[in-house]
Scaffold this active site. Structure first.
Site, PDB file in Angstrom:
ATOM      1  N   ARG A   1       0.841  -1.210   0.000  1.00 61.13           N
ATOM      2  CA  ARG A   1       0.000   0.000   0.000  1.00 61.13           C
ATOM      3  C   ARG A   1       0.868   1.250   0.000  1.00 61.13           C
ATOM      4  O   ARG A   1       0.593   2.212  -0.714  1.00 61.13           O
ATOM      5  CB  ARG A   1      -0.955   0.021   1.212  1.00 61.13           C
ATOM      6  CG  ARG A   1      -1.968   1.180   1.106  1.00 61.13           C
ATOM      7  CD  ARG A   1      -2.952   1.232   2.269  1.00 61.13           C
ATOM      8  NE  ARG A   1      -4.048   2.162   2.000  1.00 61.13           N
ATOM      9  CZ  ARG A   1      -4.003   3.473   2.230  1.00 61.13           C
ATOM     10  NH1 ARG A   1      -2.914   4.028   2.742  1.00 61.13           N
ATOM     11  NH2 ARG A   1      -5.054   4.236   1.957  1.00 61.13           N
ATOM     12  N   CYS A   2       1.945   1.240   0.797  1.00 62.42           N
ATOM     13  CA  CYS A   2       2.846   2.390   0.838  1.00 62.42           C
ATOM     14  C   CYS A   2       3.409   2.719  -0.545  1.00 62.42           C
ATOM     15  O   CYS A   2       3.659   3.884  -0.867  1.00 62.42           O
ATOM     16  CB  CYS A   2       4.022   2.107   1.771  1.00 62.42           C
ATOM     17  SG  CYS A   2       3.604   1.941   3.507  1.00 62.42           S
ATOM     18  N   MET A   3       3.623   1.691  -1.364  1.00 60.68           N
ATOM     19  CA  MET A   3       4.304   1.877  -2.656  1.00 60.68           C
ATOM     20  C   MET A   3       3.349   2.224  -3.799  1.00 60.68           C
ATOM     21  O   MET A   3       3.773   2.252  -4.957  1.00 60.68           O
ATOM     22  CB  MET A   3       5.083   0.614  -3.020  1.00 60.68           C
ATOM     23  CG  MET A   3       6.236   0.302  -2.085  1.00 60.68           C
ATOM     24  SD  MET A   3       7.311  -1.008  -2.694  1.00 60.68           S
ATOM     25  CE  MET A   3       6.200  -2.420  -2.710  1.00 60.68           C
TER      26      MET A   3
END
Length: 409
Positions: free
Chosen positions: A398-400
């Site tokens: 999700r961060c990426m």
């Protein structure tokens, strides 16, 4: 389906378009002595990090997702010589260059780059002092002399492959964020130019937060639970004051959300964002890190009579979520299966940070074997990617990723 280029009304609707950043030379400008300054704990091996990232992008394409890259979008936004020069000057102003002569040398180096994408990638990578012409002693200012031991004229931006944070899409709007650390705040300049000048995205999205604000908020703390409900984390990286500003704008500009659930949890690096401890994976299922549950406080925020109305929720978290999502029951799937050792280890390696590409279809790191097995037992289809190098920046799928378009549920 909306024809608006930004259309994100859930965390789980089928993902149609997403923005990534392929790790670049900025990772090769990480040094052991300055890792804390650049928010890293370790130095990824760039070649392997790129291979892992390419496999991540291909896994998304295999699911029918169109993959965009921030470096390409930013380059496409420099649509005239004037805008290109405006970008260079603004970037220089925020680059933290202390010496006058050094600044002149960096400007000359950037102006000499003809290709826009190469220019953008160079601004991301930073400048080692050794790349610039030697400044004669007689021309050096005091700052040039005092800071002679520091190897960089301009710091790199190694966190950029975590595209979730510099801005966040919600509905047809964008929160262009003011980041927690100076080293990351410069990342938001690319979003500014994309949403101001890009041929497709420029001038299309309502801004519900702007990078010029003086309080911090990051995209990892901004989740779109449904077309009516947002979740926002009060965390190490996001101030409560920022959330209030964001919410007033969301409600006043009528971008489509009726309520926000504000999550307050432990303020430290291992729980840096809400999405490192809590993500939505299906209509009625969430991953959660059990360590946050004891101290977690949840507030419901609505807008009535031109003022925010804030009420603390005292019920069980699963019941609060079920009520707000209009489902009979919500399942909280605990990272590490609730085993405190497995949970702590796998949360550190982003076991709770998942990217949902369709209801019940989730991208995860393959290394989080305990959590992944439990997710599969709940009937989820997992798309497992390697992340041995990517995870060194402390971020997961999700961060990426920054969704630009999801199908409505």
């Amino acid at each position: 389906m909306s024809t608006h280029p930004i259309h994100v009304f859930s965390e789980i609707g089928k993902l149609k378009k997403v923005m990534l950043h392929r790790p670049g030379k900025e990772l090769e400008n990480l040094l052991p002595d300055y890792l804390e300054r650049l928010l890293f704990d370790d130095i990824p091996f760039l070649e392997d990090a790129q291979k892992e990232h390419d496999a991540f992008a291909q896994a998304l394409r295999n699911e029918g997702v169109e993959v965009l890259y921030v470096e390409k979008l930013a380059a496409e936004s420099l649509t005239s010589p004037e805008i290109r020069q405006e970008f260079i000057e603004e970037w220089l102003e925020e680059a933290g260059i202390r010496g006058r002569e050094t600044k002149k040398a960096v400007r000359a180096a950037l102006e000499a780059i003809e290709d826009n994408q190469e220019l953008i990638e160079k601004t991301m990578a930073g400048f080692q002092k050794s790349e610039l012409p030697e400044i004669p002693e007689s021309q050096k200012g005091l700052t040039d002399l005092v800071e002679s031991d520091y190897p960089f004229a301009v710091d790199p931006m190694p966190n950029l492959y975590f595209t979730r944070d510099p801005f966040a899409t919600m509905g047809n709007a964008v929160s262009l964020n003011h980041m927690y650390a100076d080293t990351r705040n410069r990342e938001t300049i690319y979003g500014k130019y994309i949403f101001k000048y890009h041929p497709v995205y420029g001038g299309k999205a309502e801004l519900v937060y702007d990078r010029t604000e003086d309080t911090r908020i990051e995209g990892g703390d901004e989740l779109v639970l449904s077309k009516d409900v947002l979740a926002v984390g009060i965390s190490q990286r996001t101030d409560a004051a920022s959330i209030e500003k964001l919410l007033v704008n969301i409600f006043k500009k009528n971008v489509g959300f009726k309520k926000v659930l504000a999550f307050e949890f432990a303020n430290n690096r291992k729980f840096m964002h809400l999405d490192t401890v809590f993500t939505m994976v299906d209509y009625d299922k969430f991953t959660i890190h059990p360590e946050i549950e004891g101290d977690l406080r949840v507030y419901s925020v609505t807008y009535e009579n031109d003022a925010l109305k804030i009420v603390e929720e005292h019920g069980d978290l699963a019941e609060v979520l079920a009520e707000n999502l209009g489902v009979e029951k919500v399942h909280l799937i605990r990272c590490g299966g609730g085993n405190i050792v497995a949970a702590a280890r796998e949360q550190w390696n982003d076991g709770s940070n998942t990217l949902t590409v369709a209801p019940g279809v989730v991208v995860v790191y393959d290394r989080n074997t305990v959590t992944n097995k439990i997710l599969e037992e709940y009937g989820l289809r997992l798309i497992k990617i390697r992340g041995s190098e990517l995870v060194r920046g402390r971020g997961g799928p999700r961060c990426m990723s920054m969704p630009f378009e999801r199908e409505d549920l």
